[in-house]
Enzyme design. Sequence first.
Site, PDB file in Angstrom:
ATOM      1  N   HIS A  84       0.822  -1.225   0.000  1.00 36.06           N
ATOM      2  CA  HIS A  84       0.000   0.000   0.000  1.00 36.06           C
ATOM      3  C   HIS A  84       0.855   1.275   0.000  1.00 36.06           C
ATOM      4  O   HIS A  84       0.703   2.108  -0.909  1.00 36.06           O
ATOM      5  CB  HIS A  84      -0.968  -0.006   1.185  1.00 36.06           C
ATOM      6  CG  HIS A  84      -1.662   1.296   1.406  1.00 36.06           C
ATOM      7  ND1 HIS A  84      -2.542   1.838   0.501  1.00 36.06           N
ATOM      8  CD2 HIS A  84      -1.579   2.198   2.428  1.00 36.06           C
ATOM      9  CE1 HIS A  84      -2.985   2.999   0.951  1.00 36.06           C
ATOM     10  NE2 HIS A  84      -2.408   3.245   2.117  1.00 36.06           N
ATOM     11  N   GLU A 112       1.643   4.983  12.993  1.00 34.97           N
ATOM     12  CA  GLU A 112       0.330   4.526  13.452  1.00 34.97           C
ATOM     13  C   GLU A 112       0.272   3.015  13.641  1.00 34.97           C
ATOM     14  O   GLU A 112      -0.308   2.526  14.611  1.00 34.97           O
ATOM     15  CB  GLU A 112      -0.726   4.944  12.429  1.00 34.97           C
ATOM     16  CG  GLU A 112      -2.130   4.516  12.814  1.00 34.97           C
ATOM     17  CD  GLU A 112      -3.104   4.757  11.675  1.00 34.97           C
ATOM     18  OE1 GLU A 112      -4.275   4.391  11.846  1.00 34.97           O
ATOM     19  OE2 GLU A 112      -2.680   5.290  10.640  1.00 34.97           O
ATOM     20  N   ASP A 113       0.874   2.268  12.732  1.00 37.66           N
ATOM     21  CA  ASP A 113       0.628   0.825  12.682  1.00 37.66           C
ATOM     22  C   ASP A 113       1.815  -0.050  13.070  1.00 37.66           C
ATOM     23  O   ASP A 113       1.686  -1.274  13.052  1.00 37.66           O
ATOM     24  CB  ASP A 113       0.189   0.435  11.264  1.00 37.66           C
ATOM     25  CG  ASP A 113      -1.131   1.084  10.893  1.00 37.66           C
ATOM     26  OD1 ASP A 113      -2.011   1.152  11.766  1.00 37.66           O
ATOM     27  OD2 ASP A 113      -1.265   1.547   9.750  1.00 37.66           O
ATOM     28  N   ASP A 295     -22.460  16.838 -25.737  1.00 37.11           N
ATOM     29  CA  ASP A 295     -21.017  17.029 -25.566  1.00 37.11           C
ATOM     30  C   ASP A 295     -20.418  15.853 -24.800  1.00 37.11           C
ATOM     31  O   ASP A 295     -19.829  16.009 -23.740  1.00 37.11           O
ATOM     32  CB  ASP A 295     -20.723  18.357 -24.859  1.00 37.11           C
ATOM     33  CG  ASP A 295     -21.569  18.534 -23.600  1.00 37.11           C
ATOM     34  OD1 ASP A 295     -22.420  17.666 -23.335  1.00 37.11           O
ATOM     35  OD2 ASP A 295     -21.362  19.530 -22.895  1.00 37.11           O
TER      36      ASP A 295
END
Length: 763
Positions: A84, A112-113, A295
Amino acid sequence: MAYWRRSTRQMQAATDSAAVALGPPATAKPARPRSRMMRQYDLVDRVRAYNPDTDEDLLDRAYVYAMKAHGAQTRASGDPYFSHPLEVAAILTDLKLDDATIVAALLHDTIEDTEATRAEIDSMFGHEIGALVEGLTKLKRLELVSREAKQAENLRKLLLAISDDVRVLLIKLADRLHNMRTLEFVAPEARRRIAEETLDIYAPLAGRMGMQEMREELEELSFRTLDPEAHAVVTRRLDALEERNRNLIGEIESQLTANLQKNGMTAHVYGRRKRPFSIWTKMERKSGGFEQLSDIFGFRVVLSDVAACYRALGVVHTTWPVVPGRFKDYISTPKQNDYRSIHTTVIGPGKQRVELQIRTEDMDQIAEYGIAAHAFYKDGIGSPTEVLNRESSAFAWLRHTVDILSENANPEEFLEHTKLELFHDQVFCFTPKGKLIALPRQANVIDFAYAVHTDVGNSAVGCKINGKFAPLSSELQNGDEVEVLTSAAQEAPPSAWESLAVTGKARAAIRRATRTAVRDQYAGLGRRIVERLFVRAKLEYADDKLKGALPRLARGSIDDVMASVGRGEMRASDVARAMYPDYKEERIGRFGPKRSLAVKLRLKSPPDPARSPSAIPVRGIKSDLPVKFAPNGGAVPGDRIVGIVTPGQGITIYPIQSPALKDFEDEPERWLDVRWDVDETTPQRFPARILVDNVNEPGSLAQVATVIAEHDGNIDNISMSRRSPDFTELTIDLEVYDLKHLSAIIAQLRAKDVVARVERVNG
């Protein structure tokens, strides 16, 4: 951030277990080919392609550090979690961003992880990268009232982080884009929530920063998730139309190129079909079918310089007929997100409408990549924030939005403001001095006034549009010249303007001004009540002395105390006791010698010391104090009246004979002695109520109404009830000038044969 990663316990169980299945077969995710993860040298090569001076060692260290930190973590798809941040970094290399941004993307989930800390990242990669990573760390769970409030608070913090370094936004958008690309592995409920948030906040934010390509992909992925059936239908129709017109598209491209070359211009011309989300929103907006859209395909003409753009426009307009009303020049008047281009629509080959966008190569880069098109990686040009302060109007909008944070709006109000501002289909108007003001579509003069300055909006009383007087609610059109007429007498805007305003800035300013005006009214009333009590108790009042007593009253300022007294939330005697602990309140009855505080009800006239030297002047309904009249009968000049302080509502005026006053007999502290002080040169109407027993025959109601009208009374409301077959009871709310006026109307009604009884209602 990835919103659907597994918990630590789940990851550990998956690592320790010999089983291959990650869940029960019923919830297994669809299998898909596993793409090869980008290697270190692939990443370095991608960066070096646009930045030959890249710090290869820094990129290598960040790659290895992030890979080790995430270790065996996996995503819901089964891919290593490290894939990721790697994909986020790859998206940012497509935007040609600097080394620090690429490294921060690789590390953006480590704090954070994983076990990584800000201090460790600072020591290994420097303070700049550490600050970027911390700015991107997901917010801790907030104990707020609603999901909207939490989303708003998250957005506040995100925008504050962006204002310090805009690269935080670029990484955040890339992070959201990759999560949207892999959304099929998420539970349906979470998938829908993420798609809605993307469509509400992130896609418009990308567009507001000029990053059109990213905005379109975010919108497309959200649309596919939120309404897969509509997405599939529109996509199929587009595919069929493109196949049918394949030759026509090539013909338009070749004709345009040939015509421009014939006139000495070299241009890159290419056609592209609009995305399904764009088509769908246009169908909804116009309430039309697919066949009514003309269009579907757009063509871009990219040239070398601005002069060539205008020459190309002349060639196009002399080659094919122009569709009226479809020409826009965003080169001379750029959008607020820095977008510059000439738009025109012509009737091309095969009688097909052809939408053209004519621009230079630099404009094309900014149209696709927005603020990311500014070369942050070049040396000697300053920090990214400094670069954008110099070069970007889109960043100026971001700064303006962050300024809203300092105005103490609650989270939901801030979210409302930002959502309104993100959707930026605009009209461009001018002040009389020629200053350009950009506003959202459907904006009116009230929005324009607040866009010029908050003080202009608060004091606006009228306007001229293109030299002609017009209502403040008039919707503005492109090119309008607007002159706002102001008056110093208007201290605050009408609260009803909030429902008329379109922009978040105007709504927030109106709410703020209204709250301030109401607070000032209550504080003014409270001060009069407190000062009058001190006079009666023969105590000395001074703000400095009250300031020392604020802790005992649990209020932060003198105005807070006075407003609380004015609202009825605190008694004046409480203030006296806080300042003079020995003070004892004199309990008094309704009809005692000192019934309550003397207050003069003042209606627009100056104070008259001769009439009531000790009275406190209190203005009427349209004054600086909150005053209203008894709800079931009102009061009129000539009545003996008394005021009741109602918590949170100010003063309610009752006639002294009102039976409703019995409800307040045990609360003498709420009573105010009020006296009329009507300015006879500017008469005003006051509310009253009468009961009329009317003979039930044709025309009887008309006779009653005629009497009231002939005597200059105004019927505000009327209700009827049948008491017997022969009589109808009418309850009529009137507006009259005074008691004499009301008595004359009652006397004339009694003289009518169709009227059996008339009496006044004392509410």
